[in-house]
Structures are given as structure tokens and as C-alpha cells.
Write a protein that holds these residues in place. Structure first.
Motif: not given
Length: 152
Positions: A40-51, A68-71, A119-125
């Protein structure tokens, strides 16, 4: 026996193709099904390197598992992509073409996550996944190079 005779034999290409299909099914399950519900509260990141930056420079803020999981998870899980794409599709052995195809595939995955809210849209992914695919590509390229060297 030269590179062409075993690396591109029908049986080897069939094995690699089967592994690619299995990999695709496993990744589809990980990215869209396993433990995922539309948010419901969807998160996304469009800024490179923010996460990525906080994970690298503020490591103490995160549990080791999350760090470890994220990187590393986002890198390691996409190494096979860098192996089977150039193996199955010879035209994709050119680095820029390979990179373009990988980025397009990853963008499609992220957009699907955005639309389905799974999931989530993340440019860092995309950045980390591409890095993983590059590692696989480099490994595959070194393998091909070593095979050519030993055959001569």
C-alpha cells in the motif's frame, strides 16, 4: 577439440539454455512471488546511489544481514546473467551491447515491480545488478580467452 566444438555444441548450449530457464524461474520467484505482497505504501528510489551510499558509508546503522542482502545479494544473484547471455547469444559478447541488454532487462524488472507494487523500484538495484552481470561477463570472457590460449 576447439572452442567451437564443445562450448557451442548442441548439448552444451542445451544445458546452458536449461540453466538459463531455471535461473529465470528462480529469479522470477525471488523478485515477484516469494514472500511478496503488493504494498500500500510503495517506496521507490530514482536517485542513483541514494540507497548504496548509506550501506557503504554508514554500515553500523544496518544489521549485517540487511547490509549483505542489499549490497552483495543484488550483485551475486545477477552474476549468472553475465555468463549465460553472452554464451547463448554470440552477438551479446560485445560489452556495450551486452550492457545495454542487461540494463533494459533490469529496467523491465524494476518497472514491473513499480506497476505491480511488488518489491520496490530502485535505480540502485539496477546499478548493483548490472555490476553483478559485469562480473559474470568478465568471468565468461576470461574463460573463453583461457580456452583459446590453451588450444593454441
Amino acid at each position: 577439440m576447439n572452442e567451437r566444438s564443445w562450448l557451442h555444441s548442441r548439448w552444451m548450449l542445451a544445458i546452458v539454455a536449461c540453466m538459463a530457464v531455471l535461473y529465470t524461474l528462480i529469479m522470477g520467484n525471488l523478485l515477484f512471488v516469494s514472500g511478496r505482497m503488493p504494498g500500500v505504501n510503495y517506496q521507490y528510489n530514482l536517485v542513483p546511489l541514494e540507497t548504496i551510499k548509506p550501506l557503504l558509508f554508514e554500515k553500523n546503522r544496518y544489521h549485517t544481514e540487511a547490509w549483505v542482502k542489499n549490497l552483495f545479494g543484488n550483485i551475486v544473484l545477477f552474476i549468472p546473467l553475465g555468463i549465460w547471455i553472452p554464451w547463448l547469444f554470440r552477438m551479446c559478447r560485445k560489452f556495450l551491447l551486452f550492457t545495454g541488454i542487461v540494463v533494459m532487462l533490469l529496467l523491465a524488472v524494476e518497472i514491473t515491480q513499480l506497476i505491480t507494487r511488488v518489491g520496490s523500484f530502485d535505480v540502485d538495484d539496477i546499478i548493483l545488478n548490472t555490476l553483478g552481470a559485469w562480473i559474470g561477463y568478465i568471468g565468461f570472457t576470461l574463460f573463453i580467452y583461457s580456452q583459446r590460449k590453451t588450444r593454441k
